[in-house]
Design an enzyme around this catalytic site. Structure first.
Site, PDB file in Angstrom:
ATOM      1  N   TYR A 126      -5.565   8.399  -2.869  1.00  0.00           N
ATOM      2  CA  TYR A 126      -4.742   7.207  -2.642  1.00  0.00           C
ATOM      3  C   TYR A 126      -4.982   6.618  -1.257  1.00  0.00           C
ATOM      4  CZ  TYR A 126      -0.770   4.033  -2.472  1.00  0.00           C
ATOM      5  OH  TYR A 126       0.004   2.905  -2.357  1.00  0.00           O
ATOM      6  N   SER A 131      -1.281  -0.598   1.898  1.00  0.00           N
ATOM      7  CA  SER A 131      -0.155   0.309   2.046  1.00  0.00           C
ATOM      8  C   SER A 131      -0.122   0.751   3.500  1.00  0.00           C
ATOM      9  CB  SER A 131      -0.327   1.539   1.144  1.00  0.00           C
ATOM     10  OG  SER A 131       0.603   2.555   1.466  1.00  0.00           O
TER      11      SER A 131
END
Length: 319
Positions: free
Chosen positions: A176, A164
């Protein structure tokens, strides 16, 4: 002087575009293993590669995902149940793949499976919250990759890891970003280790796209679930209206950035798999290219001020 530099930049982009046009031959003999194919990027990629003639092995978490994918695909596509957190499930999928590919080996594995919750300020989290996400987003990627790496080496193929843009910059708290930074590190070390074996290791760093991972209902529910578990002392520190302010932040900083064109990511995945000369990294999404990546190169004190500028609290954006 400026015109010379501009000309060189233009030449480089034209040269790169031309170089990246070439595709690998014999797609019908190349097997591609994709995780997280129940929906989103994985599902679209499986269908897209199937149409291009690749032999797709689509790993789904649910039987429903497998059944629905089979309905819209050719007989070339195979499905397999996979829970990336379970070593037994990973090993069973690997045994199936080994039987399927034989001496040809596995051309590519695409580590696409991932989750986005729980996410929130770090002091809302427990170690178990971190472990649950790291098990899927990082340990799952490593486990799946290592399980099929001998087959990838045999084919001199590809490993494609979906990280990401938040593996480059931490725009919010929780596990995350930690998990995606880990994927970046694993990707880079594996790329160097595998270069001697002719294996290419590529990384995708998407921005915000409209998938089940970024579903606003899921993210709002995540905030409420975490908030309800907090002790009163922490709630008082953040202010009892914090969940409402967090939802405003979600609407402002997430909903407005969501890109509904998932093929931007799928096209990058396909290029990483099928191009003779793939890129080391791909950054699909306008926000990844023009907001988050440039911000990641700024001095920390500048980037932090930009991230916190419009926040009504000192915790940054909450997912």
């Amino acid at each position: 002087m400026f015109l010379y530099i501009l000309g060189l930049v233009a030449f480089w982009f034209v040269f790169r575009w031309y170089r990246e046009l070439a595709r690998v031959p014999n797609k019908g003999q190349k097997y591609v293993y994709i995780t997280g194919c129940d929906s989103g990027f994985g599902n679209l990629l499986a269908r897209h590669l199937d149409k291009l003639g690749f032999r797709v092995i689509a790993a789904c978490y649910t039987e429903k995902g497998e059944d629905e994918l089979k309905k819209v695909s050719s007989e070339r596509l195979n499905t397999v149940h996979l829970d990336v957190v379970s070593t037994d499930s990973v090993n069973k999928a690997t045994a199936f793949i080994n039987t399927l590919v034989g001496e040809k080996g596995l051309w590519a594995v695409v580590n696409n499976a991932g989750v986005s919750v729980p996410s929130g300020p770090c002091d809302w989290m427990t170690v178990d919250d971190y472990k649950s996400m790291l098990d899927v987003n990082l340990i799952g990627v490593i486990g799946v990759t290592l399980s099929v790496l001998p087959l990838i080496k045999k084919a001199r193929g590809r490993v494609v890891n979906v990280a990401s843009v938040f593996g480059r910059i931490s725009a919010f708290g929780g596990p995350y970003c930690v998990s995606k930074y880990g994927v970046e590190a694993f990707n880079d070390s594996l790329r160097m280790n595998m270069s001697a074996f002719g294996v290419k290791v590529l990384c995708l760093e998407p921005g915000f796209f409209k998938t089940s991972v970024t579903d606003l209902h899921l993210l709002r529910k995540n905030v409420k679930t975490l908030w309800d578990k907090l002790p009163e002392e922490i709630k008082a520190q953040y202010g009892h209206d914090y969940p409402e302010r967090a939802n405003v932040t979600l609407e402002k900083n997430v909903a407005t950035l969501l890109d509904g064109d998932l093929m931007k990511v799928v096209s990058c995945m396909e290029h990483a798999i099928s191009a003779v000369h793939p890129r080391t990294r791909y950054s699909p999404g306008w926000d990844a290219k023009f907001i988050w990546l440039p911000m990641s190169y700024l001095p920390t004190w500048i980037a932090d001020k930009m991230l916190l500028k419009d926040m009504a609290n000192p915790t940054g954006c909450i997912l």
